[in-house]
Write an enzyme that holds these catalytic residues in place. Sequence first.
Site, PDB file in Angstrom:
ATOM      1  N   ASP A 218      49.996  46.992  41.095  1.00  0.00           N
ATOM      2  CA  ASP A 218      48.549  47.049  40.844  1.00  0.00           C
ATOM      3  C   ASP A 218      48.279  46.712  39.371  1.00  0.00           C
ATOM      4  OD1 ASP A 218      45.973  48.200  42.213  1.00  0.00           O
ATOM      5  OD2 ASP A 218      45.984  48.964  40.161  1.00  0.00           O
ATOM      6  N   ASN A 226      37.372  43.751  34.345  1.00  0.00           N
ATOM      7  CA  ASN A 226      36.413  42.887  35.068  1.00  0.00           C
ATOM      8  C   ASN A 226      34.995  43.079  34.531  1.00  0.00           C
ATOM      9  OD1 ASN A 226      36.600  40.975  36.985  1.00  0.00           O
ATOM     10  ND2 ASN A 226      36.588  42.349  38.732  1.00  0.00           N
ATOM     11  N   HIS A 231      33.663  38.493  36.310  1.00  0.00           N
ATOM     12  CA  HIS A 231      34.491  38.234  37.498  1.00  0.00           C
ATOM     13  C   HIS A 231      35.346  36.987  37.382  1.00  0.00           C
ATOM     14  CE1 HIS A 231      32.899  41.491  39.709  1.00  0.00           C
ATOM     15  NE2 HIS A 231      31.666  41.030  39.682  1.00  0.00           N
ATOM     16  N   ASP A 235      39.197  36.926  37.915  1.00  0.00           N
ATOM     17  CA  ASP A 235      39.912  36.112  38.916  1.00  0.00           C
ATOM     18  C   ASP A 235      41.098  35.372  38.290  1.00  0.00           C
ATOM     19  OD1 ASP A 235      38.310  36.894  40.932  1.00  0.00           O
ATOM     20  OD2 ASP A 235      37.216  35.001  41.164  1.00  0.00           O
ATOM     21  N   GLU A 261      43.131  43.733  43.454  1.00  0.00           N
ATOM     22  CA  GLU A 261      44.037  43.491  42.322  1.00  0.00           C
ATOM     23  C   GLU A 261      45.412  44.076  42.627  1.00  0.00           C
ATOM     24  OE1 GLU A 261      41.448  45.517  42.299  1.00  0.00           O
ATOM     25  OE2 GLU A 261      41.762  47.303  41.083  1.00  0.00           O
TER      26      GLU A 261
END
Length: 352
Positions: A218, A226, A231, A235, A261
């Site tokens: 993770d 974020n 975003h 990404d 994630e």
Amino acid sequence: MATEIDIIMRGPMAFEWARKTLEAMEANSVWPTAVNYELWMYYVAAKDSRIAAEIEQVLKSGAQFTEQVGEEIASRHLPSARLNGEILDAGKNLSAELNTVTRAIETARETSEAFGQQLASASVTLEDKDAGDVRSIVETLSAATRKVREENQVLESQLADTTGELSRLREHLEQVRRDASTDALTMLFNRKAFDEALETACRDAAEQRGIVSLAVIDIDHFKIFNDTWGHQTGDQVIRYVASVIGRMAEGARIAARYGGEEFALIFPGEDRDAAFSVIERARVEISTRILKRRSTNEQLGAITISSGVAETMHGDQPVTLIERADGALYASKRNGRNRTTLADKNSASQGA
Ligand code: C2E
């Protein structure tokens, strides 16, 4: 063949459904990305029960319907919804091709039968006739032979066309199958493909008295990251971590994006120590790389990962193996993040 969603999107009510879909998205503050729009079209117009149930669950929980939430739901359901349509189309094309070949074979069979009958009657006629009549019989036979040859040429060319079309269909289906098991953002296996791969690996291990190790990984503090950088940069970070984990998937190993994630690496036939050292290599590589925000060149700060590694024990099912790897992942989080923890032993790697 048109699927229900195709009929809705291209039918007389298309604009009406599009308006309703966008209204529902706006009412729930859902950003109109292509994936979100497609999901909500299924929800509002096609009433896909699995997608509807997932969307309603998110809405009920009061959580924001972010791009990531949309992508996760899409990775579980849209590929199979698309796949259905693609398979129906491919099936329809295949039957059309087979019908053409069947018709051509039937015609060739009829022509050969007629040719056989002509030969039989010619041989009866030859017994009764003298040499003068043989010439006309031979002419009849060579006309019939020409016809058979022509029919065969048509058949051969139709078979060649069909073979070409079948191999195009096979490639297309193979592409659809790949798309359906791939996560579009990272190109790793998606959750559905991961579930299937883990099931197979655990079954094979049980049958052959072997082992499987599993790592769940993770990205630390991803939500804060974020919210700070947006975003799009989020990404890119997911893509970067995925690229490192993907590189670790040598041989029979399988790397997947497990959730937003969260990633997973399956190690068929490898013990947890081997898995642990692979994940440690990934952890160190990720934590020492300096990533930059592409639009401004600002440094993004440290990206770190926390992981949990478990190995199958007697009678382990995929679900219990995931539970133990997850438990180890949470131990990594509790103990300060940027570390890897082995399930069933309290041995943790060095922190950052
Ligand atoms: P991508 O942008 O599609 O880049 C794919 C690969 O091309 C990268 O794999 C790297 O090998 C190469 N590459 C791209 N841009 C550069 C560059 O400016 N310099 C160098 N030396 N190589 C470059 P890699 O490193 O595994 O990254 C995979 C993905 O992770 C990238 O896909 C991108 O989406 C993300 N990423 C990696 N580093 C950064 C970064 O510093 N900032 C941002 N925003 N994203 C990054």
